[in-house]
Structure formats: C-alpha cells, structure tokens
Design a protein around this motif. Structure first.
Motif, PDB file in Angstrom:
ATOM      1  N   TRP A  24      -7.572  -4.283  -6.224  1.00 38.49           N
ATOM      2  CA  TRP A  24      -8.418  -3.353  -6.963  1.00 38.49           C
ATOM      3  C   TRP A  24      -8.253  -1.948  -6.410  1.00 38.49           C
ATOM      4  O   TRP A  24      -8.269  -1.739  -5.197  1.00 38.49           O
ATOM      5  CB  TRP A  24      -9.896  -3.727  -6.807  1.00 38.49           C
ATOM      6  CG  TRP A  24     -10.313  -4.927  -7.575  1.00 38.49           C
ATOM      7  CD1 TRP A  24      -9.509  -5.851  -8.173  1.00 38.49           C
ATOM      8  CD2 TRP A  24     -11.666  -5.337  -7.809  1.00 38.49           C
ATOM      9  NE1 TRP A  24     -10.273  -6.818  -8.771  1.00 38.49           N
ATOM     10  CE2 TRP A  24     -11.604  -6.531  -8.566  1.00 38.49           C
ATOM     11  CE3 TRP A  24     -12.914  -4.820  -7.466  1.00 38.49           C
ATOM     12  CZ2 TRP A  24     -12.754  -7.203  -8.975  1.00 38.49           C
ATOM     13  CZ3 TRP A  24     -14.049  -5.497  -7.870  1.00 38.49           C
ATOM     14  CH2 TRP A  24     -13.969  -6.676  -8.625  1.00 38.49           C
TER      15      TRP A  24
ATOM     16  N   TYR B  77      -4.036   4.898 -15.216  1.00 40.18           N
ATOM     17  CA  TYR B  77      -5.019   5.259 -14.200  1.00 40.18           C
ATOM     18  C   TYR B  77      -4.548   6.459 -13.380  1.00 40.18           C
ATOM     19  O   TYR B  77      -5.292   7.428 -13.196  1.00 40.18           O
ATOM     20  CB  TYR B  77      -5.283   4.052 -13.292  1.00 40.18           C
ATOM     21  CG  TYR B  77      -6.455   4.282 -12.391  1.00 40.18           C
ATOM     22  CD1 TYR B  77      -7.738   4.364 -12.934  1.00 40.18           C
ATOM     23  CD2 TYR B  77      -6.300   4.464 -11.026  1.00 40.18           C
ATOM     24  CE1 TYR B  77      -8.836   4.605 -12.135  1.00 40.18           C
ATOM     25  CE2 TYR B  77      -7.390   4.716 -10.214  1.00 40.18           C
ATOM     26  CZ  TYR B  77      -8.658   4.771 -10.781  1.00 40.18           C
ATOM     27  OH  TYR B  77      -9.737   5.027  -9.990  1.00 40.18           O
TER      28      TYR B  77
ATOM     29  N   LEU C  71       0.839  -1.202   0.000  1.00 35.46           N
ATOM     30  CA  LEU C  71       0.000   0.000   0.000  1.00 35.46           C
ATOM     31  C   LEU C  71       0.875   1.254   0.000  1.00 35.46           C
ATOM     32  O   LEU C  71       0.537   2.260  -0.638  1.00 35.46           O
ATOM     33  CB  LEU C  71      -0.941  -0.011   1.210  1.00 35.46           C
ATOM     34  CG  LEU C  71      -2.000  -1.124   1.163  1.00 35.46           C
ATOM     35  CD1 LEU C  71      -2.751  -1.212   2.484  1.00 35.46           C
ATOM     36  CD2 LEU C  71      -2.976  -0.897   0.006  1.00 35.46           C
TER      37      LEU C  71
ATOM     38  N   GLY D 285      -4.495   9.515 -15.490  1.00 36.29           N
ATOM     39  CA  GLY D 285      -5.783   9.898 -16.071  1.00 36.29           C
ATOM     40  C   GLY D 285      -5.780   9.884 -17.587  1.00 36.29           C
ATOM     41  O   GLY D 285      -6.350  10.752 -18.234  1.00 36.29           O
TER      42      GLY D 285
ATOM     43  N   MET E  46      -4.664   7.352  -0.413  1.00 39.94           N
ATOM     44  CA  MET E  46      -5.443   6.304   0.253  1.00 39.94           C
ATOM     45  C   MET E  46      -6.743   6.841   0.855  1.00 39.94           C
ATOM     46  O   MET E  46      -7.637   6.079   1.175  1.00 39.94           O
ATOM     47  CB  MET E  46      -4.606   5.675   1.380  1.00 39.94           C
ATOM     48  CG  MET E  46      -3.427   4.875   0.889  1.00 39.94           C
ATOM     49  SD  MET E  46      -3.963   3.412   0.002  1.00 39.94           S
ATOM     50  CE  MET E  46      -2.741   3.365  -1.265  1.00 39.94           C
ATOM     51  N   ASN E  47      -6.837   8.131   1.034  1.00 40.04           N
ATOM     52  CA  ASN E  47      -8.044   8.678   1.640  1.00 40.04           C
ATOM     53  C   ASN E  47      -9.160   8.941   0.634  1.00 40.04           C
ATOM     54  O   ASN E  47     -10.288   9.227   1.018  1.00 40.04           O
ATOM     55  CB  ASN E  47      -7.716   9.999   2.365  1.00 40.04           C
ATOM     56  CG  ASN E  47      -6.869   9.726   3.579  1.00 40.04           C
ATOM     57  OD1 ASN E  47      -7.137   8.776   4.319  1.00 40.04           O
ATOM     58  ND2 ASN E  47      -5.828  10.523   3.771  1.00 40.04           N
ATOM     59  N   LEU E  48      -8.820   8.871  -0.650  1.00 36.50           N
ATOM     60  CA  LEU E  48      -9.839   9.147  -1.659  1.00 36.50           C
ATOM     61  C   LEU E  48     -10.217   7.918  -2.463  1.00 36.50           C
ATOM     62  O   LEU E  48     -11.263   7.870  -3.092  1.00 36.50           O
ATOM     63  CB  LEU E  48      -9.329  10.226  -2.630  1.00 36.50           C
ATOM     64  CG  LEU E  48      -9.325  11.642  -2.083  1.00 36.50           C
ATOM     65  CD1 LEU E  48      -8.819  12.605  -3.147  1.00 36.50           C
ATOM     66  CD2 LEU E  48     -10.731  12.041  -1.623  1.00 36.50           C
ATOM     67  N   HIS E  49      -9.329   6.901  -2.443  1.00 33.48           N
ATOM     68  CA  HIS E  49      -9.572   5.733  -3.289  1.00 33.48           C
ATOM     69  C   HIS E  49     -10.026   4.529  -2.463  1.00 33.48           C
ATOM     70  O   HIS E  49      -9.864   4.500  -1.256  1.00 33.48           O
ATOM     71  CB  HIS E  49      -8.308   5.380  -4.071  1.00 33.48           C
ATOM     72  CG  HIS E  49      -7.930   6.425  -5.080  1.00 33.48           C
ATOM     73  ND1 HIS E  49      -8.450   6.454  -6.345  1.00 33.48           N
ATOM     74  CD2 HIS E  49      -7.097   7.492  -4.983  1.00 33.48           C
ATOM     75  CE1 HIS E  49      -7.942   7.487  -6.997  1.00 33.48           C
ATOM     76  NE2 HIS E  49      -7.113   8.136  -6.192  1.00 33.48           N
ATOM     77  N   ASP E  50     -10.574   3.565  -3.172  1.00 29.74           N
ATOM     78  CA  ASP E  50     -11.095   2.353  -2.532  1.00 29.74           C
ATOM     79  C   ASP E  50     -10.198   1.189  -2.955  1.00 29.74           C
ATOM     80  O   ASP E  50     -10.274   0.726  -4.093  1.00 29.74           O
ATOM     81  CB  ASP E  50     -12.545   2.137  -3.021  1.00 29.74           C
ATOM     82  CG  ASP E  50     -13.207   0.944  -2.374  1.00 29.74           C
ATOM     83  OD1 ASP E  50     -12.880   0.628  -1.211  1.00 29.74           O
ATOM     84  OD2 ASP E  50     -14.062   0.321  -3.030  1.00 29.74           O
ATOM     85  N   ILE E  51      -9.328   0.781  -2.036  1.00 26.44           N
ATOM     86  CA  ILE E  51      -8.386  -0.307  -2.360  1.00 26.44           C
ATOM     87  C   ILE E  51      -8.912  -1.600  -1.772  1.00 26.44           C
ATOM     88  O   ILE E  51      -9.281  -1.652  -0.601  1.00 26.44           O
ATOM     89  CB  ILE E  51      -6.992  -0.032  -1.748  1.00 26.44           C
ATOM     90  CG1 ILE E  51      -6.505   1.369  -2.111  1.00 26.44           C
ATOM     91  CG2 ILE E  51      -6.007  -1.119  -2.180  1.00 26.44           C
ATOM     92  CD1 ILE E  51      -6.121   1.549  -3.545  1.00 26.44           C
ATOM     93  N   ARG E  52      -8.924  -2.644  -2.564  1.00 22.13           N
ATOM     94  CA  ARG E  52      -9.518  -3.907  -2.140  1.00 22.13           C
ATOM     95  C   ARG E  52      -8.631  -5.079  -2.513  1.00 22.13           C
ATOM     96  O   ARG E  52      -7.998  -5.061  -3.577  1.00 22.13           O
ATOM     97  CB  ARG E  52     -10.844  -4.080  -2.864  1.00 22.13           C
ATOM     98  CG  ARG E  52     -11.982  -4.461  -2.006  1.00 22.13           C
ATOM     99  CD  ARG E  52     -12.567  -3.322  -1.218  1.00 22.13           C
ATOM    100  NE  ARG E  52     -13.471  -2.512  -1.999  1.00 22.13           N
ATOM    101  CZ  ARG E  52     -14.612  -2.987  -2.509  1.00 22.13           C
ATOM    102  NH1 ARG E  52     -14.975  -4.242  -2.363  1.00 22.13           N
ATOM    103  NH2 ARG E  52     -15.391  -2.192  -3.189  1.00 22.13           N
ATOM    104  N   PHE E  53      -8.573  -6.079  -1.645  1.00 15.51           N
ATOM    105  CA  PHE E  53      -7.845  -7.312  -1.957  1.00 15.51           C
ATOM    106  C   PHE E  53      -8.876  -8.377  -2.313  1.00 15.51           C
ATOM    107  O   PHE E  53      -9.584  -8.870  -1.440  1.00 15.51           O
ATOM    108  CB  PHE E  53      -7.000  -7.751  -0.767  1.00 15.51           C
ATOM    109  CG  PHE E  53      -5.870  -6.808  -0.464  1.00 15.51           C
ATOM    110  CD1 PHE E  53      -4.608  -7.036  -1.010  1.00 15.51           C
ATOM    111  CD2 PHE E  53      -6.050  -5.686   0.341  1.00 15.51           C
ATOM    112  CE1 PHE E  53      -3.554  -6.164  -0.754  1.00 15.51           C
ATOM    113  CE2 PHE E  53      -5.003  -4.811   0.603  1.00 15.51           C
ATOM    114  CZ  PHE E  53      -3.747  -5.051   0.053  1.00 15.51           C
TER     115      PHE E  53
ATOM    116  N   ASP F 144     -10.470   1.320  -6.931  1.00 17.00           N
ATOM    117  CA  ASP F 144     -11.728   1.818  -7.516  1.00 17.00           C
ATOM    118  C   ASP F 144     -12.241   0.870  -8.602  1.00 17.00           C
ATOM    119  O   ASP F 144     -12.638   1.290  -9.686  1.00 17.00           O
ATOM    120  CB  ASP F 144     -11.545   3.224  -8.108  1.00 17.00           C
ATOM    121  CG  ASP F 144     -10.998   4.192  -7.078  1.00 17.00           C
ATOM    122  OD1 ASP F 144     -11.231   3.962  -5.870  1.00 17.00           O
ATOM    123  OD2 ASP F 144     -10.325   5.162  -7.465  1.00 17.00           O
ATOM    124  N   GLY F 145     -12.185  -0.412  -8.318  1.00 15.19           N
ATOM    125  CA  GLY F 145     -12.735  -1.391  -9.252  1.00 15.19           C
ATOM    126  C   GLY F 145     -11.769  -1.804 -10.339  1.00 15.19           C
ATOM    127  O   GLY F 145     -12.096  -2.662 -11.157  1.00 15.19           O
ATOM    128  N   MET F 146     -10.577  -1.200 -10.393  1.00 13.28           N
ATOM    129  CA  MET F 146      -9.631  -1.613 -11.422  1.00 13.28           C
ATOM    130  C   MET F 146      -8.513  -2.453 -10.829  1.00 13.28           C
ATOM    131  O   MET F 146      -7.972  -2.108  -9.779  1.00 13.28           O
ATOM    132  CB  MET F 146      -9.016  -0.409 -12.117  1.00 13.28           C
ATOM    133  CG  MET F 146      -8.212  -0.885 -13.315  1.00 13.28           C
ATOM    134  SD  MET F 146      -7.456   0.445 -14.215  1.00 13.28           S
ATOM    135  CE  MET F 146      -6.260   0.955 -13.027  1.00 13.28           C
TER     136      MET F 146
END
Lengths: 306, 735
Positions: free
Chosen positions: A135, A172, A98, A175, A108-115, A137-139
């Motif tokens: 992921w 990403y 991370l 942009g 990290m405060n604006l995005h959605d990080i997922r395992f 934000d879904g990517m």
C-alpha cells in the motif's frame, strides 16, 4: 530521467532501467493473450526447477469481464502489468522493491508504504505463494509474493515475484483521476498522446466484442482444441525421431494452456459458464498447467541434468 | 539470575497472526526452559509487524545437577543380565557400585547428570522453537529450507547479568544470533545493539518503534478520539479493527480525513464496511445525527508535511472505493424498486450445496416451512411466507456481492424500498440471527418464524444428505444452527412441536431431492405431496397413491427427525449446563411426552431440577430408587410384572396404610397438575411422598413370608414407581 515522471511511458522506462540496473534480464511481453504477467513463461515456467533466474518485463494483460467501454476511470479490459521475477529471492528484495518506487518518483519521506498480508493463489495455474499487497497511502500499488508452489510443484529455490498494476500506479504518481486522461508520452511532445488517445476506442470495441459478439460456439471449440493439442504435444516421446535429440516441447504445450485459459476468460465474460461449470473449466486449465510444469522440469531450463 | 531477551526480526508478519504468535513464542520457550530445569520468575512477549519479542526475567544460571540411583542385578547374576543393565544405564562395568543387601551383593548404578549452562539450554530451546513454530501458514524463501511466516532476517538472543550481556551462541540455517536489531523501516532503519530488555525497549522507542501492541492500540485510540472530539464528532468503536491496525504499524500516527459530500447519504453501514474492509479506516460520526461524516486512517510514520500527502492519497483511494459503493447502491435500489423479481430468479441459478440444490429451491423450502411454523409462533401465514420468500433476495445484489457481511441488512433496506411493510422487511435482517451465543435473538413473530424455518431447513437438509457434524468438524455450522433454534424457541417462550415440523420437512426434502436427481417426475412429486396432505388430513387413514416411495420416505424421515431431535436435545444439554442444570435431569424429562416442544421440556426440567434440590426431593429420589430396585429384582426373579393394583385391605400397620393414603393424594394432585403443565405443583406433590415412603421402608418388610402380603406390597411399590414416572423418568437421574 530525473525529477518527477510526466507520462505513463516515463514510469515504464524508469522501471525498466531500474530493474536492468539490479541485474534483471529485461524481457519483452509474451506474444499471446494472457490475463496477467504471471502467465508469461518467463515467470510461470522459469519459477520451476533449480536454475537461477532474474527477469523483468511489461506484460499487456486482458481481463474481458473488466471491460467498461473506456468509461470507468479505473477499469480496463486491456491493461499493463510490470512483472519482476528473481530466483532465488534475494534477502533484500523488499529494499530493492522500495528502490523501484523511489525510481518512479515516490518520495519515501512523504508517503506511507505498508506491506499488508495478501496471499496469492492462481487456481488456473495450480500456484500459490505468501506475501503482501503493498500500500502507498492506502492504495494498493503492487503485489509482492514468494512463490511456494507452481503447477503443483514445490518451488525450490523460491522465486520472489513483484507485480505492479502500471495504470493505477502511474495515475497515482501522475495525479490523474481518469485513466483515459493520463499522458501516455511527454505532454509537451509535438504530438502529445493521452492514454485515451491510444486506448479509448479499443476499449469500446473489445468491450462490445467480449460481452456481446464473441462467438461462443467457436470459443468452446477452440477451448477443446487447445486442450487436446496441449495433451497431444506432451504425449510425444521425449526423443525426437528426426534429430535423435531429447526435445520435450514444454513451451509449445504451455502456449496451448495459455490459450485455453484466455478462451475460458472470454467465455466467462460472455456469461455462458455457470457457477458449477466454472469450477470444472478452471480444473481443466489447471490440469494442463500441471502437465506443462511436469514437462518443463524434465528440460534443461527446468533444472533437469542429462 | 540472568534475564533473557529474544527478538525474531522478519519481514512483515500478518496482523491477524501477531498476538497468537507472541503467545506461542512465550509458551514454547518457557515450557522448553522449564522442562530442561531452568525455572524463571516472569516472562512477557510482544509483537510488532516486523518482530516477535520475548523477555524472561530471573532465569536460573544453570539447570540443577541430577543424581539418579538404579538397583541392578545380583553380582553373581548371568553376564547377559548385567550387560542389559549396563546398556540401560549407559555405564561400563567398572562404574557400577557393589552393595550388600539382605539378598547378597547387588550392583548399583549411580548416574550423575551435571547441570547445564543457561545459554546451552536457551540455544537448544530457541532453535527447536523456531524450527517447529506453529504459524497458521508458513513459507520458505531464497534457496533455504527454513520455514517462517515471512523471511526471517535476524535473531537477537542475549542473557543479561549484572556484569553485562552475552549473546547466546546460536545459528539457525545461516542466521547467526546477535545482540543487534533495527528500528522503524523508514524513520530509523539503522541497526543498533542492546544490552537488556529495558535498554532494548527504550532504544526501540527512540528508533520509532512502540514494542507493546497494547500501547500502540491505546495510543491510536487516544489520538483518534482526540481528533474526532476536536471536530465535535465521535469515533465508531471497533475493537477488532483497532487490534488489526495496531498490528500494521510500529509508529502509529492517526490522521482524520473528509468523506466526499456525494457519499454521505449512503447507508452508514455501507460507509463503515467499505472503509473498514478495504482501507482499514475508522468511521467518525456526527453524535447528533448518527451520520458518518469523516474517517480516521492510521499512518505508520510522521512526515515533514504532517501527513498531508498521506491523507490526500487516502482520500483519493476512498473516493474511488465509495464511487463503486454508490454505483452498487444506486443500481440495487433500481432493482429493488422494480420488485426484486430479477434477483429472486437469479437465485435459481446459484448453487447452495450440490446435493441440496439452488438458493432458489432452498428459499422455496424455507417459505413452505415458515408457513407451517407461523401459526404456532403467532405470525400471519401469508406474511411469513412473503417475508421468507424475499428475505434472501439481497444475495443477488451488487452490494452484498461486494460486501457479503452486509447480507440481511441490505435486504432490509431493499425490501423497504420495494414497498414491503416494515416488519416484513425487518425479517431480511433478522432471520440470520442469532449467529453467536452473544447475538440477540429476534422477538418479532415474523422474524422468529423465518429465522426458525431457515435454521430448521439447514439442519434437516444436511441431515438428509448425511453431512452431520463430527468431532471438531462442523463445516456448515450446524451446532450453531441448532443452538439458534433452541434460543429462538426458549427466549421467546414459543411452544413449537419441532419433531412434527422436522418430520414433515424431511419428507418434503426427500421428495424434492429425488425429483432433482432421478426419475421422479413433477407429476409424481405432486402425487406424493398430495399423499402427504391427505394422510395428514385423515390422520393416517389414507390410501397412499405411491405407496412404496412414500413408505420408504416415511421411515427415513422418521429416523431423520428422531436423530436430529436427539442432536438438538444434546445441544440443549450443553446450553442448560451453563445454568447449572445437570444432563441426567434433562434425560429424565426427555422420555416424557412432548419433549420436542423445547419450551415445555425446559419448564419440566427446571421444575424437576428445583424439586430434586430440596431435601424432600433428594430423599424421595432415594426412596424411588429403593422401591424400583426391590421391584425390579422381584420381577426378574419371579418372571412377572407386579402391575396389578395393590389392595389397601392387605395393608398391615400404620405406615403401610399411610402410604396408600399418600399415594391416593399424590396421584389426585399430580394428574391435574400435569394436565395443566403445572410441573412445580406436580413435582411438589411427588416430593411430598417422601415421608410416607421413608416410613414404609423403615417399618415394613416388602419381601414378607406371606406371599399374598408380598405380592400386594410389590404392587404397592409399582404404584410408587408409576406415580413418580408419570412426572419424570427418575431412573435416569444419577445419585
């Protein structure tokens, strides 16, 4: 390098300094054609045996079937992977990872990080591991794997492997919608170069060669030759008659395995491998990878105690 | 009475494994506690992506002490015997008691097992549970050898009493149990300590973790439907997706986003599948048009910009995904409009199974079989063959390559675009059905025909290469295929002679498979097929051109078809068991003619089941069994068969004469009823014999001294048997 990155190379440089700061040896790309960063001996072979290891590097990777003549915004037959391998996997590897995302400007405060569960398997390397695709934000931005087996050998200790698809990640962060529009160097540089300036033409050239021109007879022969050479190398006695030293040639043999694997990918792109043959080719490459792994664990770097 | 709280905190657990893992944790721990003597009042388990949690209330403080007495050898027994007893009891000689018994003084061992403290037992059970946890896939990490689903970071294990909480001392491969945990990875990453389950759940919630997966799912659904409702739209329900998404987040925040206008004309199923499979998005549709217009993604956090960045990113990823889907759809439509021939040719190169040939060959077989079956299902032969030929064409399409779960459905879209009539195109979608027990069965004759042909080809094929299901192994889902055949036939009331269809198909397969693997030339194959047709045309009087091959194939095909039919009958028993029909009642009907016609068979079975449930039926069964027993014994003893017609002139007394009359009447009623397949009438006529048979056995002695009378009565019993057996094989009915 503070603030948000502005170019492709900026992101690469940030990853390099970040992982260097975490104590990784920053290695250079392997000088052969490979399908993914995992093929670099710094990952495949070094994940075997008991010796600790920590390395990071960029690896140019080739997937002939993904060629789209430079037209598809996301697909390339030649692209870059960033690869990190640490053995044994440290307990804070997720946090380290991370940290690398923050280093390249992902807040990290604006995005959605997922395992998200994604187990990794390489049939050609006889390797598998458990982990996630990460992921943002879904990517999918990375693959995160704890190696369990490589070349048919149980990994002990276990290596933690991180693979970043650099173009996608950079597009990403920067942009950018089409890979060819991505700034390669600083967009304000006197000679500003886009990804397309560097690679659009080669994407066209290789796509044509991969799909329509590559001489399949020659390739088939090269495959057989690489396979035979790999086996011939490994069949040599461990003791070198000239120096009297114990020299097992695991790396030269592994080069032949890499070669066979890439030739198989080329043949696949030329559409000359049927569904049933496919399995048998993969099995042949896997057999080579396994023999190379068997040889490597007999060497000092592979943890062999003389 | 302490309460126990356990939390196993790890890196992200795959969503699909969480629910089962929480159940396993609860079961293994509570079973272990109870086995060690620790009973409890209540237990509940929870899961999030990073933790498995178990709360046990009202646990005993310690396991009860146990006292066991064992009687040993006599005091004067040899030393060896006494030593053996001591070893078994785990005591020394001076710990034994001597007691006087009527047989003299005897040693007794009194074994006292003191109770054990709850914390000792919990530590032991928890460690064993962690080390043997039944994850579907587990892994090692770092330099350790412990296995868990992903690296295990901490163990929280406390016993809470009125006077406070205590950590249960426990160390598993260097992980020391404690009383701390952590909150949300990004929103509240700090560690905190807890003193009880209530304290734990409350602090977790403050630390942005909703512990209960059901609560997360409910929260997601409530917010998602709110967002959709506010925009005048509705969320497409998907309980599987909801459960999965609830397993991906600890702090769910649904966000609704737009789908690019250029993608809105894709088939709704394509949008839905692409969004669900790749992105785990819910689809949001327009209630009046049914069109899918937006999506809902579930983030794992709140942000200062209220999710704007997250939504923008997700929208961008979706656009790239849908651009792929649109590309596939447009390419596929071009191919479909060109007639799909390229797709069909491509299937000639795709292996279905290495012993059963390519998809192309399989389609040819299904097409032939569909042609065979069409007349009995009431479908047009040519149309059924066309439908079967194109039903699987979409397997070559790019969309189905990308989304295998859209097979059939895409086939319907593409067949329609290729200009096929609606009912032919519909077969592409229908012919895989029914997939599961709750899946609807198609009713259109064309769909039924091809669905049957598809399943029968699969069954016959795998039977021919001897890949039948065994025990729990059924890799080709052949039980499901058989159940599909049963439901297709029964629910449509179709009269199909399965035995004949399977037999002919088996010969086809046999010949085709030999042609693939060996020296059988195409010419030879044609000759054999000509044989088959000729033989059928001449009702078995043909002179085979390739006699050996054909003869061997014929025998094998007969065996195969009998064996496969028996398998289908077995599945039918399972299927009818749910209706409360007994397997022995089915057995009684299986030996009757035409039992490969499942509709006919079930009609017979239902009638028999019905008849046997009446008082007359039950008694008739007893009468039949009695008659059959006496007759069988006599036949065995005398070494002859009493099948010669009995003569009423030897009848003595009213009961015997009445039985003759009753049998005459029953036979007269049964034969035409059976002919007309009016089984209830036949069964009723049979059950009606009950009074006459009962009276006969009460008043008449069969084994009379007069041999003429005895022979005549045995022949009369034979008439009872024959009459009943003409309806069903009552010897198979139990009771």
């Amino acid at each position: 390098m503070t603030g948000t990155p502005r170019s492709f190379q900026d992101i690469i440089l940030r990853l390099q300094s970040y992982w260097a700061a975490q104590g990784c040896a920053i290695m250079q790309p392997y000088d052969m054609e490979v399908g993914a960063g995992t093929f670099h001996p710094a990952t495949t072979l070094r994940s075997l045996g008991s010796n600790p290891w920590a390395a990071a590097y960029v690896q140019p990777s080739r997937r002939p079937t993904d060629g789209r003549y430079g037209e598809n915004p996301n697909r390339l037959q030649h692209y870059y992977q960033y690869q990190v391998l640490i053995k044994p996997s440290p307990p804070n590897l997720q946090e380290l990872y991370l940290g690398s995302l923050e280093a390249i400007g992902i807040d990290m405060n604006l995005h959605d990080i997922r395992f998200v569960e994604d187990d990794w398997e390489s049939p050609t390397l006889g390797a598998w591991g458990l982990g996630w695709e990460v992921w943002c934000d879904g990517m999918e931005v990375s693959q995160f794997t704890y190696f369990q087996q490589v070349g048919g050998h149980d990994c002990h200790p276990v290596s933690g492997e991180l693979t970043y698809g650099l173009e996608r990640l950079a597009m990403y962060v920067l942009g950018v919608d089409h890979v060819m529009d991505m700034p390669f160097n600083d967009p304000d540089a006197p000679i500003a170069l886009s990804y397309g300036d560097v690679f659009r033409q080669t994407e066209e050239e290789y796509a044509r060669w991969n799909f329509d021109v590559a001489n399949t007879e020659v390739l088939l022969r090269h495959f057989e030759e690489a396979e035979a050479e790999c086996e011939a190398i490994l069949s040599q006695p461990h003791q070198d008659p000239k120096t009297g030293k114990r020299i097992i040639m695991a790396h030269p043999a592994y080069d032949q395995c890499i070669k066979a694997s890439h030739i198989f990918n080329l043949l696949d792109a030329r559409g000359v491998i049927s569904v049933t043959e496919r399995q048998s080719y993969i099995g042949r490459v896997r057999a080579l990878a396994k023999q190379c792994a068997d040889a490597f664990v007999q060497t000092r770097a592979g943890g062999f105690a003389e | 009475m302490p309460d126990l709280l356990i939390e196993l905190f790890s890196e992200e657990i795959p969503a699909r494994m969480q629910r089962r893992a929480a159940d396993d944790l609860r079961k293994r721990i509570t079973d272990g506690l109870v086995e060690a003597g620790l009973t409890y009042a209540h237990a509940a388990a929870f899961s999030t992506p990073r933790r498995l949690t178990l709360a046990v209330e009202g646990l005993l403080d310690a396991s009860p002490a146990q006292r066991e007495e064992r009687k040993g050898p006599r005091v004067d027994a040899p030393d060896k015997a006494i030593e053996g007893f001591l070893r078994g009891a785990g005591l020394t000689r001076d710990q034994l008691e001597q007691r006087d018994t009527p047989k003299g003084p005897v040693f007794f061992a009194v074994i006292e097992k003191p109770g054990r403290a709850a914390s000792d037992i919990v530590a032991e059970v928890l460690e064993a549970t962690i080390r043997t946890f039944p994850w579907p896939k587990s892994m090692r990490w770092g330099a350790g050898s412990l296995r868990w689903v992903r690296p295990l970071h901490s163990i929280l294990c406390i016993l809470t009493r009125e006077d406070g909480a205590n950590v249960v001392p426990l160390n598993v491969d260097g992980i020391e149990a404690g009383n701390t945990t952590r909150g949300h990875r990004f929103l509240s990453p700090d560690a905190f300590s807890v003193t009880s389950f209530d304290d734990y759940a409350a602090k977790l919630k403050r630390a942005h973790v909703i512990l209960n997966p059901q609560e997360r799912a409910d929260a997601i659904w409530a917010e998602a439907t709110n967002l959709a409702f506010a925009a005048g739209l509705e969320v497409v329900e998907d309980t599987g997706l909801l459960a999965e998404v609830a397993g991906l987040v600890e702090w769910p925040v649904p966000l609704m986003g737009e789908i690019g206008a250029e993608f809105l004309d894709l088939p709704p199923e394509v949008l839905q599948t692409s969004m669900k499979e790749h992105q785990k998005f819910f689809s949001v549709r327009n209630t009046s048009t049914g069109r899918i217009e937006r999506f809902i993604t579930v983030a794992n956090r709140t942000t200062a910009d209220h999710g704007a960045t997250i939504l923008k990113g997700n929208q961008k990823v979706l656009a790239a995904r849908l651009a792929d889907a649109k590309f596939f759809w447009e390419n596929d439509l071009r191919e479909a409009k060109a007639g799909m021939n390229g797709w069909l040719q491509a299937l000639d190169a795709v292996t279905f199974h290495n012993k059963l040939g390519t998809q192309g060959e399989r389609i040819a077989r299904i097409t032939a079989l569909a042609g065979e079956l069409a007349p009995s299902v009431g479908a047009d032969v040519a149309q059924a063959q066309t439908a079967a030929r194109i039903a699987k064409a979409d397997l070559s399409s790019e969309m189905v390559y990308e989304f295998p779960e859209l097979q059939g459905l895409m086939g319907r879209y593409y067949a329609t675009s290729a200009g096929y009539p609606q009912d032919v195109a519909q077969v592409a979608q229908d012919h895989y059905s029914p997939l599961g027990p709750s899946d609807d069965v198609p009713t259109a004759p064309l769909s039924v025909t091809v669905a049957l042909a598809d399943k029968l080809d699969t069954l016959t094929g795998f039977w021919a290469i001897d890949e039948k299901p065994t025990g729990s192994k059924d890799p080709f889902a052949l039980r499901r295929a058989a159940l599909g055949v049963i439901r297709l036939v029964l629910e449509n009331g179709q009269s199909v002679s399965l035995g004949r269809a399977i037999y002919k198909h088996a010969i086809w397969l046999k010949v085709l498979l030999q042609g693939r693997s060996g020296p059988v030339s195409t010419l030879h194959r044609h000759l054999v097929m000509a044989d088959l047709r000729e033989l059928e045309a001449s009702a078995g009087v043909g002179e085979p051109i390739a006699p050996n091959l054909f003869q061997a194939d014929k025998i094998e095909a007969e065996q195969l078809s009998a064996d496969l039919l028996a398998f289908i009958h077995d599945r039918l028993k399972v299927f009818l068991r749910d209706e409360g029909i007994r397997h022995d009642v089915i057995d009684a009907c299986l030996s009757m003619p035409g039992s490969d016609d499942l509709t006919l068979l079930v009609k017979r079975v239902r009638a028999l089941s019905e008849a046997l449930s009446t008082e007359d039926g039950e008694n008739l069964l007893q009468g039949f069994k009695r008659a059959n027993n006496i007759l069988s014994q006599a036949e065995e003893k005398d070494g002859v068969e009493y099948s010669f017609g009995p003569d009423p002139k030897f009848a003595e007394g009213d009961s015997e004469r009445a039985l003759f009359t009753a049998l005459d009447a029953a036979e007269a009623a049964i034969a035409p009823a059976m002919q007309a397949e009016d089984f209830p009438a036949a069964m009723a006529a049979m059950a009606g014999l009950r009074g006459a048979i009962d009276a006969f056995f009460t008043d008449v002695q069969v084994n009379a001294d007069n041999q003429t009378l005895r022979r005549n009565r045995l022949n009369l019993l034979h008439r009872i048997r024959a009459t009943c057996l003409s309806v069903a094989d009552l010897t198979r009915v139990e009771g």
